[in-house]
Write a protein that holds these residues in place. Structure first.
Motif, short mmCIF file in Angstrom:
data_model
loop_
_atom_site.label_atom_id
_atom_site.label_comp_id
_atom_site.label_asym_id
_atom_site.label_seq_id
_atom_site.Cartn_x
_atom_site.Cartn_y
_atom_site.Cartn_z
N SER A 245 157.68 75.15 59.39
CA SER A 245 158.66 73.66 59.60
C SER A 245 158.04 71.95 59.44
N ILE A 246 157.95 72.00 58.60
CA ILE A 246 157.70 70.56 58.89
C ILE A 246 159.05 69.48 58.88
N ILE A 247 159.12 68.52 59.80
CA ILE A 247 160.15 67.42 60.06
C ILE A 247 159.30 65.94 59.67
N ASP A 248 160.32 65.48 58.68
CA ASP A 248 159.67 63.88 58.54
C ASP A 248 160.62 63.10 59.71
N MET A 249 159.88 62.44 60.64
CA MET A 249 160.52 61.45 61.49
C MET A 249 160.92 59.99 60.96
N GLY A 250 160.49 59.82 60.10
CA GLY A 250 160.38 58.89 59.65
C GLY A 250 161.47 57.94 59.43
N ARG A 251 161.55 56.05 58.96
CA ARG A 251 163.19 55.53 59.41
C ARG A 251 164.38 56.28 58.61
N THR A 252 163.68 56.86 56.84
CA THR A 252 164.31 57.45 56.07
C THR A 252 165.76 58.73 56.59
N MET A 253 165.19 59.13 57.66
CA MET A 253 165.71 60.29 57.69
C MET A 253 166.75 59.69 58.94
N LYS A 254 166.83 58.50 59.02
CA LYS A 254 167.88 57.93 60.32
C LYS A 254 169.14 57.74 59.89
N MET A 255 169.70 58.22 58.64
CA MET A 255 170.07 58.01 58.07
C MET A 255 171.50 58.75 58.25
N PRO A 256 172.63 58.33 58.46
CA PRO A 256 174.15 59.09 59.10
C PRO A 256 174.80 60.20 57.96
N PHE A 257 174.95 61.29 58.54
CA PHE A 257 176.06 61.81 57.45
C PHE A 257 177.10 62.27 58.97
N GLU A 258 178.53 62.24 58.45
CA GLU A 258 179.90 62.62 59.17
C GLU A 258 179.02 62.77 60.94
N GLY A 259 179.13 60.95 60.96
CA GLY A 259 178.13 61.68 62.41
C GLY A 259 176.84 62.43 63.25
N PHE A 289 156.43 64.64 62.61
CA PHE A 289 155.15 63.64 61.92
C PHE A 289 156.41 62.51 62.24
N ASN A 290 155.28 61.12 62.12
CA ASN A 290 155.91 60.02 61.50
C ASN A 290 154.77 59.14 61.07
N SER A 291 154.32 57.91 61.84
CA SER A 291 153.27 57.49 61.75
C SER A 291 151.69 58.47 61.80
N LYS A 292 151.71 59.59 63.04
CA LYS A 292 151.32 60.51 63.16
C LYS A 292 151.26 61.46 63.73
N VAL A 293 151.12 62.49 63.73
CA VAL A 293 151.26 63.86 64.34
C VAL A 293 152.00 63.30 65.36
N ARG A 294 153.35 63.83 65.87
CA ARG A 294 153.65 64.25 67.82
C ARG A 294 153.93 65.78 68.15
N THR A 295 154.27 66.50 66.92
CA THR A 295 155.05 67.81 67.74
C THR A 295 153.87 68.75 66.78
N MET A 319 161.52 57.05 64.89
CA MET A 319 160.96 55.54 65.44
C MET A 319 161.01 54.76 64.55
N PHE A 320 161.45 54.73 63.17
CA PHE A 320 161.56 53.83 62.17
C PHE A 320 160.76 53.48 61.69
N GLU A 321 159.69 53.95 61.93
CA GLU A 321 158.51 54.08 60.72
C GLU A 321 158.16 54.23 60.35
N GLU A 322 157.17 54.06 58.57
CA GLU A 322 156.74 54.66 58.23
C GLU A 322 155.97 56.21 58.02
N GLN A 323 156.52 57.49 57.28
CA GLN A 323 155.62 58.72 57.63
C GLN A 323 154.68 58.43 56.85
#
Length: 446
Positions: A245-259, A289-295, A319-323
């Motif tokens: 499983s690869i999870i993008d943690m860039g800024r686009t994933m901060k969008m909210p949906f039902e809390g 990952f976001n600007s770099k691989v985190r985990t 972290m509101f960064e570009e992936q």
């Protein structure tokens, strides 16, 4: 507003009504001595009742009343978690109770209150549920219980317990639900589709005697000749495939949906997918990952792997960064040597955003089975189905339809380059992800 007397004691509404009556009688005394006398008698009676009630409530209140809060060791994000409060009344009389629990500030519940009556010598357990929408530490404060005697002139506040901290992990309750469904072959109850197998893209297991209903194409003719009875080959699902499983943690994933954010939905879905993959005898891994691989958790299948994955997901934040797809590709090229199923959770709001990542996605798809999972904009979907009543409404609906159409074009563009994709609403993410995994496994793609 209540007026406090001494320590943790408050006058009730009934006291104010009684005091108002006494004041009224005393004020009317100037028109007649009888009113003044009634006022003095009422005042004396009120003072006597207050003294009696204070003696009833203030003599060893901690021994006469016991309260205790019980919470789970950890909470599941996005799920309802139970909190229990046990109450025991040792007063020699029934009491009215108002329970005010100091709930963690993340829930923003300012009006929490539970009222009940409890007879002398009786105990009662009350339960309420909390649904966190963020991972992290949540702190419960003191448990406050306001106790009132049958006289109902004064209420006594009793405080129990101390601060309790509970950690909110990704949705492990949802994971357990899917796990139980998978073990009992009831995944269809939660929306998982049954996929027809194509061919025999499976590992050989054993040779056994033919039984009615077996596929004639599995007959082993050499073994049949030796045993003088029909023998068939038995196959089983291929095991030890790597599912990452690869999870993008860039800024686009901060969008909210039902809390909850899209990142939290992706984290919950990846946790469930990892568990289902391990139940299917595959190895589960994780990359964030976001600007770099985190985990990076290497794919494994052992008793400790799910706990390692859960701990890795616990503190993941955008972290509101570009992936950086280049950083992701480099890390996978160096660390993942076996062909694997890569499930990438990300979000595209435009076709151009997807096209910018296509070169790196193609390279990943050349070495591995790549599935891109991204999200529908459900608010736009509501706009496209609503009726426009003026020019502004028509304009808004047209723009919404364009964005919705772009999402569908992204799916077609990815398919054109041989990349599998899933476009789903956030609430359907877990089910759609598992369906795609089971489909690819049934068709022998991994």
């Amino acid at each position: 507003m209540r007026f406090r007397i001494r320590n943790h004691a408050y006058f009730t509404h009934l006291f104010y009504y009684a005091t108002g009556t006494v004041v009224f009688l005393l004020a009317m005394g100037q028109f007649g001595a009888l009113f003044f006398q009634f006022g003095l008698i009422a005042l004396g009676l009120l003072i006597l009742l207050i003294i009696i009630e204070m003696l009833l409530l203030f003599v060893k209140p901690k021994e006469h009343f016991i309260a205790h809060r019980s919470i789970e060791e950890r909470f599941s994000n996005g799920d309802n978690n139970q909190v229990s409060i046990s109450l025991t009344n040792h007063f020699p009389f029934p009491v009215a109770i108002n329970v005010l629990d100091e709930i963690p500030h993340q829930f923003q519940k300012r009006d929490f209150s539970i009222r009940l009556k409890l007879e002398s010598g009786k105990s009662k357990d009350i339960t309420y549920s909390l649904k966190p929408t963020e991972r992290g530490e949540y702190t419960f404060g003191t448990l406050n219980v306001f106790v009132t005697s049958p006289l109902k002139l004064i209420e006594r506040r009793l405080q129990f317990g101390h601060k309790q901290t509970v950690k909110v992990y990704p949705a492990f309750k949802e994971m357990r639900q899917f796990e139980m469904m998978a073990i009992s072959n009831r995944l269809t109850d939660v929306g998982i589709k049954k996929i027809r197998r194509i061919g025999h893209q499976m590992e050989f297991d054993q040779i056994r005697e033919y039984t009615k209903g077996d596929d004639y194409r599995t007959i082993n003719w050499k073994a049949t000749a030796r045993r003088s009875s029909l023998m068939v080959n038995q196959y089983q699902d291929e095991k030890s495939q790597q599912v990452i499983s690869i999870i993008d943690m860039g800024r686009t994933m901060k969008m909210p949906f039902e809390g909850m954010t899209l990142l939290d939905y992706a984290i919950n879905a990846s946790l469930v997918l990892s568990k289902i993959a391990m139940l299917k005898q595959d190895k589960a891994g994780l990359i964030t990952f976001n600007s770099k691989v985190r985990t990076m958790v290497p794919p494994q299948r052992n008793s400790k792997q799910m706990q390692i994955v859960m701990e890795a997901l616990y503190n993941q934040k955008t972290m509101f960064e570009e992936q950086s797809m280049e950083a992701l590709y480099t890390a996978i090229r160096r660390k993942v040597h076996q062909r694997s199923l890569l499930v990438l959770y990300t979000n595209y709001e435009s076709l151009n955003a997807a096209k910018r990542q296509l070169p790196m996605l193609q390279k990943l798809a050349n070495d591995h089975m790549l599935v891109i999972i991204f999200f529908e904009n459900t608010e736009l979907k509501q706009l496209t189905t609503s009726k426009a009543t003026d020019m502004e409404g028509i304009y808004i609906k047209t723009i919404a339809e364009k964005f919705a159409y772009d999402k569908k074009r992204i799916v077609l563009e990815l398919e054109r380059y041989g990349i599998h994709s899933v476009l789903t609403a956030p609430e359907n993410l877990t089910v759609e992800t598992i369906n795609k995994y089971l489909e690819l496994k049934a068709r022998g793609y991994i």
